[in-house]
Enzyme design. Structure first.
Site, PDB file in Angstrom:
ATOM      1  N   TRP A 185       0.981  -1.072  -0.058  1.00  0.00           N
ATOM      2  CA  TRP A 185       0.132  -0.170  -0.069  1.00  0.00           C
ATOM      3  C   TRP A 185       0.827   1.357  -0.027  1.00  0.00           C
ATOM      4  CZ3 TRP A 185      -4.325   0.145  -2.204  1.00  0.00           C
ATOM      5  CH2 TRP A 185      -5.281  -1.189  -1.969  1.00  0.00           C
TER       6      TRP A 185
ATOM      7  N   ASP B 105      -1.131   6.873   6.531  1.00  0.00           N
ATOM      8  CA  ASP B 105      -2.252   6.055   5.799  1.00  0.00           C
ATOM      9  C   ASP B 105      -2.481   5.000   6.838  1.00  0.00           C
ATOM     10  OD1 ASP B 105      -3.984   4.460   4.656  1.00  0.00           O
ATOM     11  OD2 ASP B 105      -2.821   3.671   2.950  1.00  0.00           O
TER      12      ASP B 105
ATOM     13  N   LYS C 296     -12.078  -1.200   6.499  1.00  0.00           N
ATOM     14  CA  LYS C 296     -11.638  -2.418   7.352  1.00  0.00           C
ATOM     15  C   LYS C 296     -11.882  -2.056   8.852  1.00  0.00           C
ATOM     16  CE  LYS C 296      -8.927  -2.395   3.695  1.00  0.00           C
ATOM     17  NZ  LYS C 296      -8.109  -1.448   2.724  1.00  0.00           N
TER      18      LYS C 296
END
Ligand SMILES: *Cc1c(COP(=O)(O)O)cnc(C)c1O
Length: 367
Positions: free
Chosen positions: A102, A178, A202
């Site tokens: 990511w 993030d 999530k």
């Protein structure tokens, strides 16, 4: 009911109490005589949801008054591209710390809209650890330093001691994180960051919503040269409603925040999350190589636990049998292979116990 224990990495399991509440009030929400999806975002009833949710999130994470909370459209991927548009001056670059899939994605999107640099990377290790602070090469004139607090696919996480001690002072360069896959899983010292942002699917709620916590002074950087709808300053000024927000997603997030408060808040969740992760890693490490997690113990994620079987020829059987046993979505990401168990806030300890029992039994049956 035949709901299983859902180990999906995202969109991920929601607390059963939240789903039941949504079901219960779907047709008639509060006294609206309509669904929460069917009312004006500008009406007093929905504005109350917006205000309550922000208040709850501020309480849960002890967000200082000098930070704005934004409820933004789209997922984190879109914000990967919007961050430099808003926070870097023309020609100014931003520093990226790469610790897995990511953070690489964040860097690639940022690089497409502005010049960005890789200031550190653990790619050469195969992303089995966060890059040690001593190896970071920071640019003192960078717009910001960006990291991914938890790598959802590689199962690599910046632990508290690294985030709050090792990284140290980044001077006038703010730290952006993030936190899509570990926000609300442990206490955060928000004052350490310029920007914290997270996709909702999530640990917050449904997909298509991003929550951003941004230090107010940084919003002065948002340039007038970009379209207003891409500017975070626009959202800050308009209470996150310059246009129609994702009202249903926002409502789901508000219920999750309420649920978290009922659970005892973030410190209580952190304790439970540690207990779940310890149980699973403990079982993997004690399996004498039957199961293996490749990540350095200092960087192991408490949210996403990738593991491989000693014999990959058994992968398909493991997945079919675990699914039949009600243990869902254990297939690893294609970038890493093997299995992955995502054990976010909504996964109860009983779910991890059921997984460990299954793993023990599977190993015994397959020699
Ligand atoms: C899931 C995830 C994203 C991407 O979220 P989208 O909503 O698909 O854009 C970004 N970063 C991390 C750490 C994630 O886990």
């Amino acid at each position: 009911m035949s709901r299983g224990y859902n180990f999906s990495a995202g969109p991920a399991a929601l607390p059963l109490e939240v789903l039941m509440r949504i079901q219960d009030e779907l047709l008639e929400w509060r006294d609206a005589r309509a669904s929460v999806m069917e009312i004006s975002h500008r009406g007093a009833a929905f504005v109350a949801v917006a205000e309550e949710s922000e208040r709850d999130l501020r309480d849960l994470l002890s967000i200082p008054d000098s930070y704005k909370v934004l409820f933004l459209p789209a997922g984190a991927t879109q914000h990967f591209a919007q961050l430099p548009m808003n926070f870097a001056k023309p020609g100014q670059s931003a520093d990226y710390i790469l610790s897995g899939y990511w953070s690489e994605k964040a860097f690639a999107q940022a690089h497409a809209s502005a010049t960005s640099r890789v200031a550190a990377s653990s790619a050469e290790s195969g992303f089995v650890r966060t890059p040690p602070r001593a190896q970071w090469q920071l640019d003192p004139s960078a717009a910001y330093v960006h990291l991914t607090s938890n790598e959802t696919i590689h199962g690599v996480q910046f632990h508290d001691d690294v985030l709050y001690d090792d990284i140290g002072d980044t001077g006038d360069v703010p730290l952006f994180a993030d936190m899509s896959s570990d926000i609300l899983s442990r206490p955060i010292d928000i004052s350490r960051f310029g920007v914290v942002y997270a996709s909702a699917q999530k640990n917050i709620g449904a997909s298509g919503l991003t929550i951003m916590i941004v230090r107010e002074d940084l919003l002065e950087r948002c340039p007038d040269s970009i379209a207003p709808i891409f500017s975070y300053a626009t959202f800050a000024k308009a209470g996150s409603m310059p246009n129609t927000p994702n009202t249903f997603g926002w409502y789901v997030a508000s219920l999750v925040f309420e649920w978290l408060k009922e659970q005892g808040g973030i410190a209580a969740m952190a304790e439970r999350n540690a207990a779940k992760a310890n149980l699973l890693y403990g079982h993997i490490d004690a399996s004498e190589g039957w199961y293996r997690n490749p990540v350095d113990p200092d960087s192991r994620s408490l949210m996403n636990v990738p593991f491989t079987l000693k014999d990959p020829a058994l992968d398909a059987t493991f997945l079919a049998e675990s699914k039949a046993a009600g243990l869902l979505a254990l297939k690893g990401h294609r970038a890493v292979g093997g299995m992955r168990a995502s054990i976010y806030n909504a996964m109860p300890l009983a779910g991890v116990e059921a997984l460990v029992d299954f793993m023990r039994d599977f190993a015994r049956r397959n020699g």
